[in-house]
Write a protein that holds these residues in place. Structure first.
Motif, PDB file in Angstrom:
ATOM      1  N   ALA A 366       1.110  -1.179  -0.014  1.00  0.00           N
ATOM      2  CA  ALA A 366      -0.331  -0.653  -0.313  1.00  0.00           C
ATOM      3  C   ALA A 366       0.900   1.410  -0.274  1.00  0.00           C
ATOM      4  O   ALA A 366       0.324   2.096  -0.505  1.00  0.00           O
ATOM      5  CB  ALA A 366      -0.924   0.083   1.331  1.00  0.00           C
ATOM      6  N   ASP A 367       1.826   1.191   0.351  1.00  0.00           N
ATOM      7  CA  ASP A 367       2.874   2.985   0.049  1.00  0.00           C
ATOM      8  C   ASP A 367       3.427   2.270  -0.885  1.00  0.00           C
ATOM      9  O   ASP A 367       3.959   4.212  -1.301  1.00  0.00           O
ATOM     10  CB  ASP A 367       4.011   2.129   1.159  1.00  0.00           C
ATOM     11  N   LEU A 368       3.159   1.849  -1.623  1.00  0.00           N
ATOM     12  CA  LEU A 368       3.289   2.855  -3.565  1.00  0.00           C
ATOM     13  C   LEU A 368       1.861   3.674  -3.795  1.00  0.00           C
ATOM     14  O   LEU A 368       2.387   4.177  -4.706  1.00  0.00           O
ATOM     15  CB  LEU A 368       3.668   1.234  -3.702  1.00  0.00           C
ATOM     16  N   LEU A 369       1.035   3.492  -2.850  1.00  0.00           N
ATOM     17  CA  LEU A 369       0.073   4.305  -3.398  1.00  0.00           C
ATOM     18  C   LEU A 369       0.116   5.923  -2.847  1.00  0.00           C
ATOM     19  O   LEU A 369      -1.200   6.640  -2.300  1.00  0.00           O
ATOM     20  CB  LEU A 369      -1.638   3.646  -3.041  1.00  0.00           C
ATOM     21  N   ALA A 370       1.461   6.186  -1.720  1.00  0.00           N
ATOM     22  CA  ALA A 370       0.776   6.982  -0.792  1.00  0.00           C
ATOM     23  C   ALA A 370       1.019   8.610  -1.846  1.00  0.00           C
ATOM     24  O   ALA A 370       0.413   9.898  -1.451  1.00  0.00           O
ATOM     25  CB  ALA A 370       2.345   7.112  -0.060  1.00  0.00           C
ATOM     26  N   THR A 371       1.186   8.177  -3.079  1.00  0.00           N
ATOM     27  CA  THR A 371       1.329   9.694  -3.238  1.00  0.00           C
ATOM     28  C   THR A 371       0.059   9.338  -4.891  1.00  0.00           C
ATOM     29  O   THR A 371      -0.435  10.932  -4.498  1.00  0.00           O
ATOM     30  CB  THR A 371       2.492   9.490  -5.072  1.00  0.00           C
ATOM     31  N   ASP A 372      -0.662   8.534  -4.863  1.00  0.00           N
ATOM     32  CA  ASP A 372      -2.384   8.575  -5.265  1.00  0.00           C
ATOM     33  C   ASP A 372      -2.763   9.361  -4.026  1.00  0.00           C
ATOM     34  O   ASP A 372      -3.810  10.264  -4.284  1.00  0.00           O
ATOM     35  CB  ASP A 372      -2.147   7.170  -5.419  1.00  0.00           C
ATOM     36  N   LEU A 373      -2.467   8.972  -3.206  1.00  0.00           N
ATOM     37  CA  LEU A 373      -3.257   9.643  -1.187  1.00  0.00           C
ATOM     38  C   LEU A 373      -3.320  10.877  -1.787  1.00  0.00           C
ATOM     39  O   LEU A 373      -3.719  11.879  -1.252  1.00  0.00           O
ATOM     40  CB  LEU A 373      -2.682   9.097  -0.820  1.00  0.00           C
ATOM     41  N   ALA A 374      -2.387  11.337  -2.209  1.00  0.00           N
ATOM     42  CA  ALA A 374      -2.351  12.999  -1.820  1.00  0.00           C
ATOM     43  C   ALA A 374      -2.831  13.639  -3.053  1.00  0.00           C
ATOM     44  O   ALA A 374      -3.584  14.444  -2.849  1.00  0.00           O
ATOM     45  CB  ALA A 374      -0.273  13.336  -2.198  1.00  0.00           C
ATOM     46  N   GLU A 375      -2.865  12.698  -4.131  1.00  0.00           N
ATOM     47  CA  GLU A 375      -3.112  13.729  -5.460  1.00  0.00           C
ATOM     48  C   GLU A 375      -4.479  13.292  -4.820  1.00  0.00           C
ATOM     49  O   GLU A 375      -5.402  13.839  -5.618  1.00  0.00           O
ATOM     50  CB  GLU A 375      -3.165  12.495  -6.936  1.00  0.00           C
ATOM     51  N   TYR A 376      -5.093  12.769  -4.095  1.00  0.00           N
ATOM     52  CA  TYR A 376      -7.099  12.808  -4.308  1.00  0.00           C
ATOM     53  C   TYR A 376      -7.387  13.850  -3.299  1.00  0.00           C
ATOM     54  O   TYR A 376      -8.435  14.752  -4.322  1.00  0.00           O
ATOM     55  CB  TYR A 376      -7.205  11.382  -2.529  1.00  0.00           C
ATOM     56  N   LEU A 377      -6.276  14.794  -2.861  1.00  0.00           N
ATOM     57  CA  LEU A 377      -6.576  16.152  -2.231  1.00  0.00           C
ATOM     58  C   LEU A 377      -6.425  17.353  -3.124  1.00  0.00           C
ATOM     59  O   LEU A 377      -6.918  17.705  -3.599  1.00  0.00           O
ATOM     60  CB  LEU A 377      -5.790  16.462  -0.682  1.00  0.00           C
ATOM     61  N   VAL A 378      -5.785  15.987  -4.083  1.00  0.00           N
ATOM     62  CA  VAL A 378      -4.685  17.220  -4.969  1.00  0.00           C
ATOM     63  C   VAL A 378      -5.982  17.556  -6.147  1.00  0.00           C
ATOM     64  O   VAL A 378      -6.595  18.909  -6.422  1.00  0.00           O
ATOM     65  CB  VAL A 378      -3.965  17.026  -6.068  1.00  0.00           C
ATOM     66  N   ARG A 379      -7.049  16.645  -6.461  1.00  0.00           N
ATOM     67  CA  ARG A 379      -8.619  16.808  -7.378  1.00  0.00           C
ATOM     68  C   ARG A 379      -9.783  17.538  -6.799  1.00  0.00           C
ATOM     69  O   ARG A 379     -10.918  17.907  -7.354  1.00  0.00           O
ATOM     70  CB  ARG A 379      -8.916  15.123  -7.655  1.00  0.00           C
ATOM     71  N   LYS A 380      -9.064  17.498  -5.200  1.00  0.00           N
ATOM     72  CA  LYS A 380      -9.970  18.407  -4.927  1.00  0.00           C
ATOM     73  C   LYS A 380      -9.812  20.576  -4.339  1.00  0.00           C
ATOM     74  O   LYS A 380     -10.037  20.648  -3.468  1.00  0.00           O
ATOM     75  CB  LYS A 380     -10.912  18.208  -2.787  1.00  0.00           C
ATOM     76  N   GLY A 381      -8.396  19.738  -4.528  1.00  0.00           N
ATOM     77  CA  GLY A 381      -7.968  21.722  -5.049  1.00  0.00           C
ATOM     78  C   GLY A 381      -7.345  22.048  -4.136  1.00  0.00           C
ATOM     79  O   GLY A 381      -6.933  23.696  -3.785  1.00  0.00           O
ATOM     80  N   VAL A 382      -6.228  20.649  -3.130  1.00  0.00           N
ATOM     81  CA  VAL A 382      -5.579  21.139  -2.755  1.00  0.00           C
ATOM     82  C   VAL A 382      -4.289  20.566  -3.151  1.00  0.00           C
ATOM     83  O   VAL A 382      -3.758  20.118  -3.273  1.00  0.00           O
ATOM     84  CB  VAL A 382      -5.421  20.111  -1.019  1.00  0.00           C
ATOM     85  N   PRO A 383      -3.551  22.126  -2.697  1.00  0.00           N
ATOM     86  CA  PRO A 383      -1.886  22.369  -3.292  1.00  0.00           C
ATOM     87  C   PRO A 383      -1.621  20.941  -3.511  1.00  0.00           C
ATOM     88  O   PRO A 383      -0.962  20.508  -1.528  1.00  0.00           O
ATOM     89  CB  PRO A 383      -1.538  23.482  -2.324  1.00  0.00           C
ATOM     90  N   PHE A 384      -0.575  20.759  -3.532  1.00  0.00           N
ATOM     91  CA  PHE A 384       0.667  19.030  -3.767  1.00  0.00           C
ATOM     92  C   PHE A 384       1.565  19.175  -2.889  1.00  0.00           C
ATOM     93  O   PHE A 384       1.319  18.111  -2.103  1.00  0.00           O
ATOM     94  CB  PHE A 384       1.032  19.221  -4.537  1.00  0.00           C
ATOM     95  N   ARG A 385       1.776  20.498  -2.792  1.00  0.00           N
ATOM     96  CA  ARG A 385       3.381  20.711  -1.268  1.00  0.00           C
ATOM     97  C   ARG A 385       2.580  20.120   0.048  1.00  0.00           C
ATOM     98  O   ARG A 385       2.712  19.406   1.147  1.00  0.00           O
ATOM     99  CB  ARG A 385       3.951  22.289  -1.383  1.00  0.00           C
ATOM    100  N   GLN A 386       1.076  20.803  -0.086  1.00  0.00           N
ATOM    101  CA  GLN A 386       0.149  20.530   0.984  1.00  0.00           C
ATOM    102  C   GLN A 386      -0.365  18.698   1.602  1.00  0.00           C
ATOM    103  O   GLN A 386       0.248  18.417   2.512  1.00  0.00           O
ATOM    104  CB  GLN A 386      -0.749  21.378   1.708  1.00  0.00           C
ATOM    105  N   THR A 387      -0.230  18.366   0.512  1.00  0.00           N
ATOM    106  CA  THR A 387      -0.836  16.826   0.566  1.00  0.00           C
ATOM    107  C   THR A 387      -0.094  16.847   0.257  1.00  0.00           C
ATOM    108  O   THR A 387       0.154  15.129   0.600  1.00  0.00           O
ATOM    109  CB  THR A 387      -2.042  16.577  -0.806  1.00  0.00           C
ATOM    110  N   HIS A 388       1.235  16.738  -0.184  1.00  0.00           N
ATOM    111  CA  HIS A 388       2.304  15.818  -0.043  1.00  0.00           C
ATOM    112  C   HIS A 388       2.970  15.244   1.829  1.00  0.00           C
ATOM    113  O   HIS A 388       2.949  14.295   1.968  1.00  0.00           O
ATOM    114  CB  HIS A 388       3.413  16.473  -0.508  1.00  0.00           C
ATOM    115  N   HIS A 389       2.467  16.571   1.602  1.00  0.00           N
ATOM    116  CA  HIS A 389       2.574  16.747   3.774  1.00  0.00           C
ATOM    117  C   HIS A 389       1.838  15.453   4.392  1.00  0.00           C
ATOM    118  O   HIS A 389       2.000  14.617   5.348  1.00  0.00           O
ATOM    119  CB  HIS A 389       2.951  18.106   4.017  1.00  0.00           C
ATOM    120  N   ILE A 390       0.449  16.252   4.051  1.00  0.00           N
ATOM    121  CA  ILE A 390      -0.632  14.898   4.884  1.00  0.00           C
ATOM    122  C   ILE A 390      -0.736  13.567   4.694  1.00  0.00           C
ATOM    123  O   ILE A 390      -0.682  13.395   5.384  1.00  0.00           O
ATOM    124  CB  ILE A 390      -2.038  15.838   4.221  1.00  0.00           C
ATOM    125  N   SER A 391      -0.419  13.115   3.155  1.00  0.00           N
ATOM    126  CA  SER A 391       0.032  12.509   2.565  1.00  0.00           C
ATOM    127  C   SER A 391       1.167  11.698   3.842  1.00  0.00           C
ATOM    128  O   SER A 391       1.299  10.063   4.805  1.00  0.00           O
ATOM    129  CB  SER A 391      -0.240  11.660   1.352  1.00  0.00           C
TER     130      SER A 391
END
Length: 464
Positions: A366-391
């Protein structure tokens, strides 16, 4: 030329040191160019006939005699003599024995071994390059066929040898096939520079009998004529360039060999080599060693060494021909053999390789999908630099609990960011992850199909 006499022997009366004779000769390795030498001599004889230096009967005798010499080489009946220091000397000496030295002696009129050897090497190399092109295309066909057949296998992709993101197995294969297509294109470009005519340049100053070099070009199938006679006999850029090409393709072969060595280990067990390309241990009966791949990896250094060594020989040579240039042949011949053998070995390895989709699937985590987890929020308008930290926080939370990120609850994700919703569980789907990478060059199935088409288009373009 009388048997036992040197081509250059008229000025010399003393005996040559036997060690110097052996040190000077090249017949034991340049005899492989007998066909090229005979082809060049036949064309030159025709050019001499045009200038009135040979009459019809003499030309016919020379052409027939040269074919007799060629047949002796082909049938393994050519008998070398101590005076045969190179392929040019050997063929001229034997031609004189077959048709008489009076007529044979006219063949070298206005021609030097300097322009003769340069011509022979280009004739020989261009034919070998045609064979290299065929086996390189065959390798690409194997890559494309495997990629098409195994397109549904999803595997971990790696950076720094650490699991990174899911990719298709076919995408991995094609990442190695693409540099090989570049090698194919580059080979055809090198060919055009190899296929330039030096014959008619003489020793360095040009031909004194005004032989028609345009006729020689057409007769021997060259693309162009080297326009400066001094450069014509001195130039070995074509040798260096082919050895550079060999070094490049061998470095590409070495890299896929390294990946397959890793993937064939028991720690990975993604692939198994055919018995035809593996060996056992002399002491440990359980082992299956990837010797073919290790040799492919090792021989890349050999190819580079050939190129680097000859470049060092060339760099300090003064103008026109110098005997140092004889050092071009052995590394060129060795590089040619190494690269031809290596391409064919890799083709055999790839065409017989067994892939284990079940073991590859078990390596997906599942750790292979950590970037996908970040991109989930990107699709909702959250900046990637924030979503990367959240993931990353989700990964840390899972690690602290001794679990994996896909086993975190929806409430856990919402505690990290309110825009996580119930559908976040859909992120943890490897197939869906690879299909999202659908920009040109990505690992989505449509992109991989396009890559396969691209490789096959390149094959079709360069096949003939």
């Amino acid at each position: 030329m009388a048997s036992g006499h040197k081509l250059w022997g008229g000025r010399f009366t003393g005996e040559t040191d036997p060690l110097m004779t052996a040190y000077n000769e090249s017949i034991h390795y340049d005899k492989r160019m007998f066909n090229a030498d005979i082809d060049g001599s036949k064309a030159y004889a025709k050019a001499l006939k045009q200038r009135g230096i040979l009459v019809d009967e003499e030309l016919e005798a020379i052409l027939t005699g040269l074919e007799t010499v060629r047949d002796e080489w082909k049938q393994g009946k050519f008998v070398l003599q101590p005076s045969d220091e190179d392929i040019h000397t050997a063929n001229e000496r034997r031609l004189g024995e077959v048709i008489g030295t009076g007529i044979a002696g006219k063949l070298h009129t206005g021609r030097s071994r300097n322009d003769q050897v340069a011509t022979d090497m280009r004739l020989w190399l261009r034919e070998e390059m045609k064979d290299v092109k065929k086996i390189l295309i065959n390798l690409l066909q194997v890559f494309a066929a495997r990629a098409e057949k195994e397109i549904d296998i999803v595997m971990p992709g790696y950076t720094h040898l650490q699991r990174a993101q899911p990719i298709r197995w076919s995408h991995f294969l094609l990442s190695h096939a693409l540099p090989i297509t570049t090698d194919l294109v580059r080979l055809t470009e090198v060919y055009t520079r190899v296929n330039q005519l030096p014959l008619g340049a003489g020793a360095l100053a040009g031909n004194p009998f005004a032989v028609d070099r345009e006729f020689l070009r057409k007769e021997l199938g060259f693309d162009g004529i080297i326009m400066n006679s001094m450069n014509a006999v001195a130039d070995r850029d074509f040798v260096i360039e082919f050895m550079f090409w060999s070094s490049m393709v061998m470095s590409h072969i070495s890299r896929i060999a390294e990946d397959l060595i890793i993937y064939s280990t028991s720690e990975f067990s993604f692939v198994t080599l055919s018995d035809a390309y593996a060996t056992g241990s002399s002491i440990m009966p359980q082992k299956k060693n990837p010797d073919s791949l290790e040799l492919l990896r090792g021989k890349s250094g050999r190819a580079f060494g050939n190129m680097a060594g000859f470049m060092m020989s060339v760099k300090g040579i003064p103008s026109t021909y110098n005997k140092d240039l004889q050092e071009d042949k052995e590394p060129l011949f060795d590089s040619l053999k190494t690269v031809k053998d290596s391409i064919q070995i890799l083709t055999g390895v790839l065409s017989t390789l067994t892939v284990h989709p079940d073991k590859i699937a078990k390596s997906l985590t599942a750790d292979l999908l950590a970037t996908d987890l970040a991109e989930y929020l990107v699709r909702k308008g959250v900046p990637f630099r924030q979503t990367h930290h959240i993931s990353g926080s989700a990964v840390r939370m899972a690690e602290e609990r001794g679990t994996t990120i896909d086993q975190l609850s929806v409430e856990d994700f919402k505690s990290l960011h309110p825009l996580y919703e119930d559908d976040v569980a859909a992120v943890f789907d490897y197939e869906a992850s690879v299909e999202k990478r659908c920009a040109i060059g990505g690992t989505a199935k449509s992109c991989v199909v396009d890559q396969i088409k691209n490789i096959r288009n390149i094959i079709a373009r360069y096949k003939d």
